[in-house]
Motif scaffolding. Structure first.
Motif, PDB file in Angstrom:
ATOM      1  N   MET A   1       0.819  -1.210   0.000  1.00 47.65           N
ATOM      2  CA  MET A   1       0.000   0.000   0.000  1.00 47.65           C
ATOM      3  C   MET A   1       0.854   1.262   0.000  1.00 47.65           C
ATOM      4  N   TYR A   2       2.160   1.106   0.262  1.00 51.81           N
ATOM      5  CA  TYR A   2       3.051   2.265   0.196  1.00 51.81           C
ATOM      6  C   TYR A   2       2.945   2.958  -1.158  1.00 51.81           C
ATOM      7  N   ARG A   3       2.571   2.173  -2.184  1.00 54.88           N
ATOM      8  CA  ARG A   3       2.482   2.704  -3.542  1.00 54.88           C
ATOM      9  C   ARG A   3       1.561   3.922  -3.616  1.00 54.88           C
ATOM     10  N   PHE A   4       0.552   3.933  -2.756  1.00 51.25           N
ATOM     11  CA  PHE A   4      -0.445   5.003  -2.794  1.00 51.25           C
ATOM     12  C   PHE A   4      -0.158   6.078  -1.752  1.00 51.25           C
TER      13      PHE A   4
ATOM     14  N   LEU B   1       4.609   3.817   3.646  1.00 45.74           N
ATOM     15  CA  LEU B   1       5.700   4.491   2.946  1.00 45.74           C
ATOM     16  C   LEU B   1       6.749   4.966   3.948  1.00 45.74           C
ATOM     17  N   CYS B   2       6.289   5.474   5.078  1.00 44.82           N
ATOM     18  CA  CYS B   2       7.215   5.887   6.149  1.00 44.82           C
ATOM     19  C   CYS B   2       8.066   4.707   6.616  1.00 44.82           C
ATOM     20  N   ASN B   3       7.465   3.525   6.757  1.00 42.71           N
ATOM     21  CA  ASN B   3       8.211   2.326   7.163  1.00 42.71           C
ATOM     22  C   ASN B   3       9.370   2.054   6.222  1.00 42.71           C
ATOM     23  N   ILE B   4       9.101   2.118   4.929  1.00 46.66           N
ATOM     24  CA  ILE B   4      10.121   1.808   3.923  1.00 46.66           C
ATOM     25  C   ILE B   4      11.223   2.862   3.925  1.00 46.66           C
ATOM     26  N   LEU B   5      10.826   4.123   3.992  1.00 48.12           N
ATOM     27  CA  LEU B   5      11.817   5.206   4.009  1.00 48.12           C
ATOM     28  C   LEU B   5      12.638   5.177   5.298  1.00 48.12           C
TER      29      LEU B   5
ATOM     30  N   PRO C   1       9.826   5.018  -7.319  1.00 53.56           N
ATOM     31  CA  PRO C   1      10.771   6.115  -7.055  1.00 53.56           C
ATOM     32  C   PRO C   1      10.491   6.905  -5.781  1.00 53.56           C
ATOM     33  N   HIS C   2       9.223   7.142  -5.449  1.00 58.93           N
ATOM     34  CA  HIS C   2       8.946   7.966  -4.262  1.00 58.93           C
ATOM     35  C   HIS C   2       9.288   7.239  -2.964  1.00 58.93           C
ATOM     36  N   ALA C   3       9.527   5.924  -3.032  1.00 61.05           N
ATOM     37  CA  ALA C   3       9.911   5.154  -1.841  1.00 61.05           C
ATOM     38  C   ALA C   3      11.413   4.943  -1.754  1.00 61.05           C
ATOM     39  N   ARG C   4      12.156   5.506  -2.690  1.00 65.20           N
ATOM     40  CA  ARG C   4      13.617   5.437  -2.595  1.00 65.20           C
ATOM     41  C   ARG C   4      14.243   6.829  -2.750  1.00 65.20           C
TER      42      ARG C   4
ATOM     43  N   ASP D   1      16.056   9.541  -1.196  1.00 62.07           N
ATOM     44  CA  ASP D   1      16.902   9.670  -0.002  1.00 62.07           C
ATOM     45  C   ASP D   1      16.724  11.013   0.693  1.00 62.07           C
ATOM     46  N   ALA D   2      16.445  12.058  -0.057  1.00 57.66           N
ATOM     47  CA  ALA D   2      16.234  13.368   0.557  1.00 57.66           C
ATOM     48  C   ALA D   2      14.970  13.359   1.414  1.00 57.66           C
ATOM     49  N   VAL D   3      13.917  12.742   0.916  1.00 56.35           N
ATOM     50  CA  VAL D   3      12.679  12.629   1.685  1.00 56.35           C
ATOM     51  C   VAL D   3      12.896  11.734   2.904  1.00 56.35           C
ATOM     52  N   ALA D   4      13.646  10.660   2.734  1.00 55.12           N
ATOM     53  CA  ALA D   4      13.923   9.750   3.855  1.00 55.12           C
ATOM     54  C   ALA D   4      14.671  10.466   4.972  1.00 55.12           C
ATOM     55  N   ARG D   5      15.651  11.286   4.600  1.00 54.52           N
ATOM     56  CA  ARG D   5      16.411  12.035   5.611  1.00 54.52           C
ATOM     57  C   ARG D   5      15.529  13.044   6.341  1.00 54.52           C
ATOM     58  N   LYS D   6      14.707  13.743   5.583  1.00 57.41           N
ATOM     59  CA  LYS D   6      13.828  14.743   6.201  1.00 57.41           C
ATOM     60  C   LYS D   6      12.802  14.079   7.103  1.00 57.41           C
ATOM     61  N   LEU D   7      12.256  12.951   6.661  1.00 54.08           N
ATOM     62  CA  LEU D   7      11.303  12.215   7.485  1.00 54.08           C
ATOM     63  C   LEU D   7      11.959  11.785   8.791  1.00 54.08           C
ATOM     64  N   TRP D   8      13.184  11.329   8.721  1.00 55.83           N
ATOM     65  CA  TRP D   8      13.944  10.932   9.918  1.00 55.83           C
ATOM     66  C   TRP D   8      14.035  12.104  10.895  1.00 55.83           C
TER      67      TRP D   8
END
Length: 260
Positions: free
Chosen positions: A117-120, A147-151, A236-239, A241-248
């Motif tokens: 469901m991360y796709r959505f 999506l947060c889990n994956i990032l 792409p939106h689940a990989r 890295d800039a979003v992953a860092r900001k989410l962290w």
């Protein structure tokens, strides 16, 4: 895990049901090293209390499986929508509080149950904590939390380089559990028969999590997403890295951790 001889800690919200599960697992596995500890991921205070108790009583931790998740609900005691609070923020804080123990017992692993469901899902940093007042909004919140889990696992892998602690996110398949237990009666009338017919059993749904916890030779896939016991390429939106860092960084503030 119990059948493999592991000491297993079931970190659960409901004591009565958890103790019943402990009895069942002990009986079926023949392993008495299975126990319950209180943890409510919808409360950051409970997460901290659990971590404190665990670290005082358990010198070893080799595998952490972040498995809890909800698909509906209102708000946590900390004011976050329940889906974000349980599925992401509770696991985020718990993982951080146990990370030093995992490093001390390396090689060790962290497995977080995500979903296709991360796709959505979409990370909107201007509104990361939307209410879940409608079914559509709850589905959106669930997708965002996955999506947060994956990032989270993707960024965590970067922080863990050189530690011999590895991490993975998994899609367990569509599993017939009580993840949507907060649905209204009318919603359940439509959903539960469909789930009974087409969803996997919990045992089948656990297989990829078990694979990531015990399979040899998958360390090179740390931070990746797996389904059906195979590495899968995410959208792409689940990989990002800039979003992953900001989410962290934002998640650290939301759970009261000092920025690293």
């Amino acid at each position: 895990m119990a059948r493999r001889g592991a000491r297993v800690i079931l970190a659960c919200r409901n004591r009565e049901r958890a103790e019943a599960a402990v009895f069942d697992i002990r009986t079926k596995s023949g392993n008495n090293q299975v126990t319950f500890m209180q943890l409510d991921l919808a409360s950051l205070k409970s997460v901290r209390a659990f971590a404190e108790t665990f670290l005082k009583s358990e010198p070893q931790l080799h595998v952490l499986i972040n498995n809890a998740g909800v698909g509906s609900g209102s708000k946590t005691v900390d004011g976050y929508n329940t889906i974000l609070g349980v599925n992401h923020l509770g696991h985020f804080l718990l993982t951080h509080l146990l990370l030093d123990r995992l490093k001390q017992n390396a090689p060790s692993r962290i497995v977080t149950v995500a979903s296709m469901m991360y796709r959505f899902g979409k990370i909107d940093f201007s509104n990361l904590n939307p209410p879940g007042n409608s079914v559509i909004q709850q589905i959106q919140n669930y997708s965002c939390s996955k999506l947060c889990n994956i990032l989270f696992m993707r960024e965590l892998a970067n922080h863990l380089e050189g530690t011999k602690v590895t991490c993975y996110s998994v899609h367990p398949g569509m599993v017939n559990t009580e993840v949507f237990r907060y649905m209204t009666f009318l919603q359940k009338i439509f959903f539960l028969p469909f789930a009974a017919l087409f969803f996997q059993t919990p045992s089948a749904g656990a297989q990829t999590s078990i694979y990531c916890a015990v399979q040899e030779g998958i360390e090179k896939f740390s931070g990746r997403y797996l389904a059906d016991c195979k590495v899968q390429e995410v959208l792409p939106h689940a990989r990002d890295d800039a979003v992953a860092r900001k989410l962290w960084e934002i998640s650290e503030r939301m759970v009261g951790l000092q920025s690293q």
